[in-house]
Design a protein around this motif. Structure first.
Motif, PDB file in Angstrom:
ATOM      1  N   PHE A  96       0.811  -1.214   0.000  1.00 14.19           N
ATOM      2  CA  PHE A  96       0.000   0.000   0.000  1.00 14.19           C
ATOM      3  C   PHE A  96       0.850   1.272   0.000  1.00 14.19           C
ATOM      4  CE2 PHE A  96      -2.238  -3.134   2.939  1.00 14.19           C
ATOM      5  CZ  PHE A  96      -2.849  -3.798   1.881  1.00 14.19           C
ATOM      6  N   ASN A  97       2.058   1.187   0.577  1.00 13.94           N
ATOM      7  CA  ASN A  97       2.997   2.324   0.578  1.00 13.94           C
ATOM      8  C   ASN A  97       2.400   3.592   1.185  1.00 13.94           C
ATOM      9  OD1 ASN A  97       5.015   0.787  -0.724  1.00 13.94           O
ATOM     10  ND2 ASN A  97       4.130   1.250  -2.725  1.00 13.94           N
ATOM     11  N   LEU A  98       1.626   3.435   2.250  1.00 12.37           N
ATOM     12  CA  LEU A  98       1.101   4.598   2.964  1.00 12.37           C
ATOM     13  C   LEU A  98       2.086   5.010   4.048  1.00 12.37           C
ATOM     14  CD1 LEU A  98      -2.632   3.515   3.455  1.00 12.37           C
ATOM     15  CD2 LEU A  98      -1.644   4.840   1.577  1.00 12.37           C
ATOM     16  N   LEU A  99       2.134   6.308   4.339  1.00 12.93           N
ATOM     17  CA  LEU A  99       2.976   6.781   5.440  1.00 12.93           C
ATOM     18  C   LEU A  99       2.219   6.593   6.749  1.00 12.93           C
ATOM     19  CD1 LEU A  99       4.572  10.004   3.916  1.00 12.93           C
ATOM     20  CD2 LEU A  99       5.538   7.714   4.100  1.00 12.93           C
ATOM     21  N   PRO A 100       2.770   5.802   7.668  1.00  6.66           N
ATOM     22  CA  PRO A 100       2.024   5.434   8.879  1.00  6.66           C
ATOM     23  C   PRO A 100       1.678   6.596   9.795  1.00  6.66           C
ATOM     24  CG  PRO A 100       4.301   4.680   9.020  1.00  6.66           C
ATOM     25  CD  PRO A 100       4.096   5.143   7.618  1.00  6.66           C
ATOM     26  N   SER A 101       2.460   7.668   9.733  1.00  5.70           N
ATOM     27  CA  SER A 101       2.225   8.795  10.636  1.00  5.70           C
ATOM     28  C   SER A 101       1.151   9.748  10.111  1.00  5.70           C
ATOM     29  CB  SER A 101       3.526   9.571  10.856  1.00  5.70           C
ATOM     30  OG  SER A 101       4.001  10.088   9.632  1.00  5.70           O
ATOM     31  N   LEU A 102       0.721   9.558   8.868  1.00  4.58           N
ATOM     32  CA  LEU A 102      -0.264  10.453   8.267  1.00  4.58           C
ATOM     33  C   LEU A 102      -1.655   9.836   8.283  1.00  4.58           C
ATOM     34  CD1 LEU A 102       1.625  11.787   5.100  1.00  4.58           C
ATOM     35  CD2 LEU A 102       1.622  12.697   7.439  1.00  4.58           C
ATOM     36  N   THR A 103      -2.666  10.668   8.354  1.00  2.66           N
ATOM     37  CA  THR A 103      -4.046  10.193   8.266  1.00  2.66           C
ATOM     38  C   THR A 103      -4.358   9.837   6.810  1.00  2.66           C
ATOM     39  OG1 THR A 103      -4.912  12.402   7.825  1.00  2.66           O
ATOM     40  CG2 THR A 103      -4.742  11.726  10.151  1.00  2.66           C
ATOM     41  N   ALA A 104      -5.528   9.233   6.604  1.00  2.00           N
ATOM     42  CA  ALA A 104      -5.950   8.869   5.252  1.00  2.00           C
ATOM     43  C   ALA A 104      -5.968  10.096   4.350  1.00  2.00           C
ATOM     44  CB  ALA A 104      -7.327   8.216   5.291  1.00  2.00           C
ATOM     45  N   GLN A 148      -9.013  -1.432   3.446  1.00  2.00           N
ATOM     46  CA  GLN A 148      -9.204   0.014   3.578  1.00  2.00           C
ATOM     47  C   GLN A 148      -7.927   0.766   3.213  1.00  2.00           C
ATOM     48  OE1 GLN A 148     -10.535  -0.068   7.644  1.00  2.00           O
ATOM     49  NE2 GLN A 148     -12.699   0.111   7.083  1.00  2.00           N
ATOM     50  N   GLN A 149      -6.778   0.212   3.617  1.00  2.00           N
ATOM     51  CA  GLN A 149      -5.511   0.846   3.254  1.00  2.00           C
ATOM     52  C   GLN A 149      -5.311   0.854   1.732  1.00  2.00           C
ATOM     53  OE1 GLN A 149      -1.959  -0.083   5.710  1.00  2.00           O
ATOM     54  NE2 GLN A 149      -3.354  -1.294   6.972  1.00  2.00           N
ATOM     55  N   GLN A 150      -5.682  -0.245   1.072  1.00  2.00           N
ATOM     56  CA  GLN A 150      -5.539  -0.280  -0.384  1.00  2.00           C
ATOM     57  C   GLN A 150      -6.475   0.724  -1.046  1.00  2.00           C
ATOM     58  OE1 GLN A 150      -3.604  -0.493  -2.656  1.00  2.00           O
ATOM     59  NE2 GLN A 150      -3.451  -2.615  -3.353  1.00  2.00           N
ATOM     60  N   ARG A 151      -7.628   0.947  -0.453  1.00  2.00           N
ATOM     61  CA  ARG A 151      -8.555   1.931  -1.018  1.00  2.00           C
ATOM     62  C   ARG A 151      -8.035   3.362  -0.793  1.00  2.00           C
ATOM     63  NH1 ARG A 151     -14.356   0.581   1.088  1.00  2.00           N
ATOM     64  NH2 ARG A 151     -13.368  -0.839   2.561  1.00  2.00           N
ATOM     65  N   VAL A 152      -7.330   3.584   0.310  1.00  2.92           N
ATOM     66  CA  VAL A 152      -6.674   4.880   0.501  1.00  2.92           C
ATOM     67  C   VAL A 152      -5.602   5.061  -0.579  1.00  2.92           C
ATOM     68  CG1 VAL A 152      -5.181   6.259   2.011  1.00  2.92           C
ATOM     69  CG2 VAL A 152      -7.098   4.986   2.985  1.00  2.92           C
ATOM     70  N   ALA A 153      -4.838   3.994  -0.851  1.00  9.86           N
ATOM     71  CA  ALA A 153      -3.812   4.055  -1.900  1.00  9.86           C
ATOM     72  C   ALA A 153      -4.451   4.346  -3.257  1.00  9.86           C
ATOM     73  CB  ALA A 153      -3.027   2.747  -1.941  1.00  9.86           C
ATOM     74  N   LEU A 154      -5.625   3.778  -3.486  1.00 12.38           N
ATOM     75  CA  LEU A 154      -6.345   4.022  -4.734  1.00 12.38           C
ATOM     76  C   LEU A 154      -6.805   5.478  -4.815  1.00 12.38           C
ATOM     77  CD1 LEU A 154      -7.336   2.633  -7.268  1.00 12.38           C
ATOM     78  CD2 LEU A 154      -9.331   1.825  -6.006  1.00 12.38           C
ATOM     79  N   ALA A 155      -7.325   5.996  -3.701  1.00 14.87           N
ATOM     80  CA  ALA A 155      -7.736   7.411  -3.662  1.00 14.87           C
ATOM     81  C   ALA A 155      -6.536   8.322  -3.904  1.00 14.87           C
ATOM     82  CB  ALA A 155      -8.385   7.722  -2.321  1.00 14.87           C
ATOM     83  N   ARG A 156      -5.397   7.965  -3.337  1.00 16.75           N
ATOM     84  CA  ARG A 156      -4.173   8.750  -3.545  1.00 16.75           C
ATOM     85  C   ARG A 156      -3.780   8.772  -5.021  1.00 16.75           C
ATOM     86  NH1 ARG A 156       0.768   6.248  -0.558  1.00 16.75           N
ATOM     87  NH2 ARG A 156       0.332   4.698  -2.160  1.00 16.75           N
ATOM     88  N   ALA A 157      -3.985   7.645  -5.702  1.00 19.57           N
ATOM     89  CA  ALA A 157      -3.673   7.577  -7.131  1.00 19.57           C
ATOM     90  C   ALA A 157      -4.646   8.411  -7.958  1.00 19.57           C
ATOM     91  CB  ALA A 157      -3.701   6.123  -7.601  1.00 19.57           C
ATOM     92  N   LEU A 158      -5.855   8.588  -7.455  1.00 24.53           N
ATOM     93  CA  LEU A 158      -6.901   9.291  -8.216  1.00 24.53           C
ATOM     94  C   LEU A 158      -6.903  10.797  -7.996  1.00 24.53           C
ATOM     95  CD1 LEU A 158      -9.902   6.864  -7.625  1.00 24.53           C
ATOM     96  CD2 LEU A 158      -8.557   7.128  -9.698  1.00 24.53           C
TER      97      LEU A 158
END
Length: 245
Positions: A96-104, A148-158
């Motif tokens: 997912f490559n999300l930054l853990p310290s940041l919110t969605a 949910q994390q993958q959907r955040v990654a998808l939103a980030r891509a969009l």
């Protein structure tokens, strides 16, 4: 104007030299029409990830050309390529490559901040709503499930409204139910938003969500299926994997 989002013409990618040279892609020519969902499949080592990287401008082919719309990507400088990827291309990976310290919402806004643009809170909430996470904007990755994390990654891509969205095994780390939800989101983006989706996958069920499945073998295109179900895709893949090297 062209109806093709990405086009590869006689693309080859070789690594190494002399006796140690490996040909990952061998004279591949493929066109991906705008607003379509294409899955790319093949046995391990067939060149799937290399194809995605060359098509997305993450790697340069050894020979041949890659065009995005009217832009010849292989002629761009590294700086120009970086800008093109930032403004016109989205990526979703198995990790997912999300930054853990940041919110969605902060993770989603990150590409715009890195581009020096001030993200609109309304736009961030809009894309989170698109992926069904409008009520999770202030949650951090540790407070969300893998899906949910993958959907955040998808939103980030969009968030940048990319012309083309590349997925490298985007459902590979998800359970089957969550994977279906993510695939339904991708399918909807092609159908309702007219976005072009190109997804590498090993999963026939995931591939069956696509309009077209392109098969690779030994770095070459080995046919395709249009509108096929998971059983037909699996059978075709099994035949390829059974071919002696």
């Amino acid at each position: 104007m062209t109806d093709t989002a990405i086009e590869l013409r006689s693309v080859s990618r070789r690594f190494g030299s002399g006796d140690n040279a490996v040909t990952a892609l061998d004279e591949v020519s493929l066109a991906f029409p705008k607003g379509t969902f294409t899955a790319v499949m093949g046995p391990s080592g067939s060149g799937k990830s290399t194809l995605l990287q060359c098509a997305a401008g993450l790697d340069r082919p050894t020979s041949g050309s890659v065009a995005m719309g009217g832009t010849e990507m292989t002629r761009l400088s590294e700086t120009q390529l970086t800008l093109l990827r930032r403004e016109r291309i989205g990526f979703v990976f198995q990790a997912f490559n999300l930054l853990p310290s940041l919110t969605a919402e902060q993770n989603v806004a990150l590409p715009l901040r890195l581009a020096g643009r001030r993200p609109s809170k309304a736009r961030v909430r809009e894309v989170l709503g698109q992926v069904g996470l409008g009520n999770r904007a202030r949650h951090r990755p540790s407070e969300m499930s893998g899906g949910q994390q993958q959907r955040v990654a998808l939103a980030r891509a969009l968030i940048t409204r990319p012309e083309v969205l590349f997925g490298d095994e985007p459902t590979g780390a998800l359970d089957s139910r969550t994977g279906r939800q993510v695939l339904a989101l991708l399918r909807g983006m092609a159908d309702r938003e007219g976005q072009t989706i190109i997804m590498v996958t090993h999963d026939p069920v995931a591939a069956s969500s696509a309009d077209r499945v392109v098969f690779l073998f030994d770095g070459r295109v080995n046919g395709e299926l249009i509108g096929a179900g998971a059983d037909d895709i699996a059978a075709r893949l099994t035949k390829l994997e059974a071919v002696p090297c």
